[in-house]
Design a protein around this motif. Structure first.
Motif, PDB file in Angstrom:
ATOM      1  N   ASN A 102     -13.133  -5.129  -0.852  1.00 34.62           N
ATOM      2  CA  ASN A 102     -13.936  -4.758   0.321  1.00 34.62           C
ATOM      3  C   ASN A 102     -13.259  -5.106   1.646  1.00 34.62           C
ATOM      4  OD1 ASN A 102     -14.149  -7.531   0.552  1.00 34.62           O
ATOM      5  ND2 ASN A 102     -16.388  -7.611   0.449  1.00 34.62           N
ATOM      6  N   THR A 103     -11.962  -5.397   1.600  1.00 38.51           N
ATOM      7  CA  THR A 103     -11.254  -5.854   2.798  1.00 38.51           C
ATOM      8  C   THR A 103      -9.999  -5.027   3.037  1.00 38.51           C
ATOM      9  OG1 THR A 103     -12.032  -8.119   2.445  1.00 38.51           O
ATOM     10  CG2 THR A 103     -10.156  -7.831   3.917  1.00 38.51           C
ATOM     11  N   LEU A 104      -9.846  -4.570   4.260  1.00 40.31           N
ATOM     12  CA  LEU A 104      -8.601  -3.914   4.676  1.00 40.31           C
ATOM     13  C   LEU A 104      -7.729  -4.951   5.372  1.00 40.31           C
ATOM     14  CD1 LEU A 104      -6.821  -1.375   5.211  1.00 40.31           C
ATOM     15  CD2 LEU A 104      -8.032  -1.156   7.395  1.00 40.31           C
ATOM     16  N   LEU A 105      -6.503  -5.089   4.910  1.00 38.39           N
ATOM     17  CA  LEU A 105      -5.521  -5.954   5.558  1.00 38.39           C
ATOM     18  C   LEU A 105      -4.735  -5.125   6.565  1.00 38.39           C
ATOM     19  CD1 LEU A 105      -3.826  -8.605   5.771  1.00 38.39           C
ATOM     20  CD2 LEU A 105      -2.410  -7.680   3.914  1.00 38.39           C
ATOM     21  N   ALA A 106      -4.732  -5.555   7.826  1.00 41.18           N
ATOM     22  CA  ALA A 106      -3.964  -4.883   8.870  1.00 41.18           C
ATOM     23  C   ALA A 106      -3.017  -5.911   9.487  1.00 41.18           C
ATOM     24  CB  ALA A 106      -4.877  -4.296   9.940  1.00 41.18           C
ATOM     25  N   PHE A 126      -5.288  -8.937  -0.800  1.00 38.52           N
ATOM     26  CA  PHE A 126      -6.205  -7.985  -0.166  1.00 38.52           C
ATOM     27  C   PHE A 126      -5.744  -6.533  -0.254  1.00 38.52           C
ATOM     28  CE2 PHE A 126      -6.795 -12.069   2.079  1.00 38.52           C
ATOM     29  CZ  PHE A 126      -8.134 -12.281   1.806  1.00 38.52           C
ATOM     30  N   GLY A 127      -4.667  -6.273  -0.959  1.00 40.45           N
ATOM     31  CA  GLY A 127      -4.178  -4.901  -1.075  1.00 40.45           C
ATOM     32  C   GLY A 127      -3.146  -4.578  -0.011  1.00 40.45           C
ATOM     33  N   LYS A 128      -2.540  -3.405  -0.129  1.00 36.47           N
ATOM     34  CA  LYS A 128      -1.495  -3.009   0.809  1.00 36.47           C
ATOM     35  C   LYS A 128      -2.030  -2.954   2.232  1.00 36.47           C
ATOM     36  CE  LYS A 128       1.417  -0.522  -2.454  1.00 36.47           C
ATOM     37  NZ  LYS A 128       2.080   0.764  -2.801  1.00 36.47           N
ATOM     38  N   ASN A 129      -1.150  -3.298   3.173  1.00 37.28           N
ATOM     39  CA  ASN A 129      -1.581  -3.443   4.565  1.00 37.28           C
ATOM     40  C   ASN A 129      -1.454  -2.151   5.366  1.00 37.28           C
ATOM     41  OD1 ASN A 129       1.369  -4.161   4.236  1.00 37.28           O
ATOM     42  ND2 ASN A 129       1.277  -4.012   6.465  1.00 37.28           N
ATOM     43  N   PHE A 130      -2.322  -2.036   6.367  1.00 33.66           N
ATOM     44  CA  PHE A 130      -2.180  -1.013   7.407  1.00 33.66           C
ATOM     45  C   PHE A 130      -1.277  -1.625   8.468  1.00 33.66           C
ATOM     46  CE2 PHE A 130      -2.982   1.560  11.036  1.00 33.66           C
ATOM     47  CZ  PHE A 130      -3.473   2.777  10.595  1.00 33.66           C
ATOM     48  N   PHE A 131      -0.172  -0.961   8.780  1.00 31.69           N
ATOM     49  CA  PHE A 131       0.847  -1.551   9.648  1.00 31.69           C
ATOM     50  C   PHE A 131       0.639  -1.131  11.093  1.00 31.69           C
ATOM     51  CE2 PHE A 131       5.246  -1.889  11.344  1.00 31.69           C
ATOM     52  CZ  PHE A 131       5.441  -3.230  11.081  1.00 31.69           C
ATOM     53  N   GLY A 147      -7.577   2.897  16.115  1.00 37.69           N
ATOM     54  CA  GLY A 147      -8.670   3.785  15.734  1.00 37.69           C
ATOM     55  C   GLY A 147      -8.512   4.288  14.306  1.00 37.69           C
ATOM     56  N   ALA A 148      -7.286   4.658  13.943  1.00 37.23           N
ATOM     57  CA  ALA A 148      -7.028   5.108  12.576  1.00 37.23           C
ATOM     58  C   ALA A 148      -7.283   3.975  11.586  1.00 37.23           C
ATOM     59  CB  ALA A 148      -5.592   5.609  12.460  1.00 37.23           C
ATOM     60  N   MET A 149      -6.837   2.781  11.943  1.00 37.77           N
ATOM     61  CA  MET A 149      -7.045   1.623  11.076  1.00 37.77           C
ATOM     62  C   MET A 149      -8.526   1.362  10.851  1.00 37.77           C
ATOM     63  SD  MET A 149      -8.076  -1.797  11.367  1.00 37.77           S
ATOM     64  CE  MET A 149      -7.703  -2.323  13.027  1.00 37.77           C
ATOM     65  N   SER A 150      -9.306   1.429  11.918  1.00 41.29           N
ATOM     66  CA  SER A 150     -10.734   1.126  11.800  1.00 41.29           C
ATOM     67  C   SER A 150     -11.447   2.111  10.883  1.00 41.29           C
ATOM     68  CB  SER A 150     -11.392   1.121  13.189  1.00 41.29           C
ATOM     69  OG  SER A 150     -11.428   2.419  13.753  1.00 41.29           O
ATOM     70  N   CYS A 159     -12.256  -6.343   7.828  1.00 45.24           N
ATOM     71  CA  CYS A 159     -10.845  -6.139   8.171  1.00 45.24           C
ATOM     72  C   CYS A 159     -10.227  -7.491   8.520  1.00 45.24           C
ATOM     73  CB  CYS A 159     -10.711  -5.178   9.353  1.00 45.24           C
ATOM     74  SG  CYS A 159      -8.990  -4.866   9.825  1.00 45.24           S
ATOM     75  N   LEU A 160      -9.112  -7.798   7.913  1.00 45.36           N
ATOM     76  CA  LEU A 160      -8.346  -8.998   8.235  1.00 45.36           C
ATOM     77  C   LEU A 160      -7.112  -8.568   9.008  1.00 45.36           C
ATOM     78  CD1 LEU A 160      -7.458 -11.973   8.033  1.00 45.36           C
ATOM     79  CD2 LEU A 160      -6.511 -11.426   5.776  1.00 45.36           C
TER      80      LEU A 160
END
Length: 222
Positions: A102-106, A126-131, A147-150, A159-160
């Motif tokens: 349930n977490t997006l790593l950025a 937390f899975g692969k990150n959004f860079f 905005g894309a990340m969100s 989101c972390l």
């Protein structure tokens, strides 16, 4: 490799619904399906936190060097190793409901390969990150990237965000440099941050060449 990095960790414990989605009008959010890239620990006799700790405990961390660690902490009070930081982060966030499913790593860390260790370790949790990042950890993705990340944050999830520059320190205590494996030269670290700082100093004190003709730029991040 003898290196400790000083980084700023920013934890953004926000639900996906807290971000504006006006840039994505017309798109519909589907029911969340856990990504195959996430840790995705579910329905197990062993708790999520314990599983994450097991994963991190198997990492090939460099051996402890008490003298070097003492020197680093003397220069940067409160500094901790990647392992200590990762354990604290997952323990604190697990208590607040952050899991791989349930977490997006950025991340917004430097392009330097030395910054990948922390990024990769957290990715195992937390899975692969959004860079978001670029040179010196500056979030060059900007408003469009954020905005894309969100829009990628799981529904009712979290989101972390991990952001910050890094700085090297050599075996003999020189701050701003680092020994790199296979390279005789003791290199600057972070070289991009130092170059940017020198440029700003040149603007402030005079001597820097300034241009507004961005179409002639070949190095936008720097």
């Amino acid at each position: 490799m003898l290196l400790r990095s000083a980084a700023l960790l920013l934890v953004c414990a926000s639900s996906a619904l807290a971000f504006s989605t006006t840039a994505f009008v017309g798109s519909s959010r589907k029911a969340f399906v856990p990504s195959p890239t996430a840790l995705n620990i579910v329905g197990d006799a062993v708790g999520t936190l314990e599983k994450i700790k097991q994963i991190l405990s198997t990492e090939d961390y460099p051996p402890e060097n008490e003298a070097f660690d003492a020197m680093v902490k003397g220069t940067f009070p409160g500094a901790m190793s990647n392992k200590e930081l990762e354990m604290k982060v997952v323990e604190i966030l697990a208590a607040r409901g952050f899991e791989g499913k349930n977490t997006l790593l950025a991340t917004s860390l430097c392009c330097d390969e030395l910054a990948r260790t922390l990024e990769d370790d957290l990715g195992k949790c937390f899975g692969k990150n959004f860079f978001l990042g670029g040179l010196a950890g500056f979030p060059f993705a900007g408003n469009t990237g954020f905005g894309a990340m969100s829009a990628h944050i799981p529904d009712d999830g979290y989101c972390l965000i991990v952001q910050g520059p890094h700085v090297g320190i050599t075996q003999d205590g020189v701050v701003g440099c680092v020994e790199r494996e296979g390279i005789a030269l003791v290199d600057k670290c972070c070289g991009s941050a130092i170059a940017a700082s020198n440029y700003l100093q040149g603007i402030t004190e005079g001597g820097a060449t300034i241009t507004t003709k961005i179409q002639t730029f070949s190095d936008f991040q720097q």
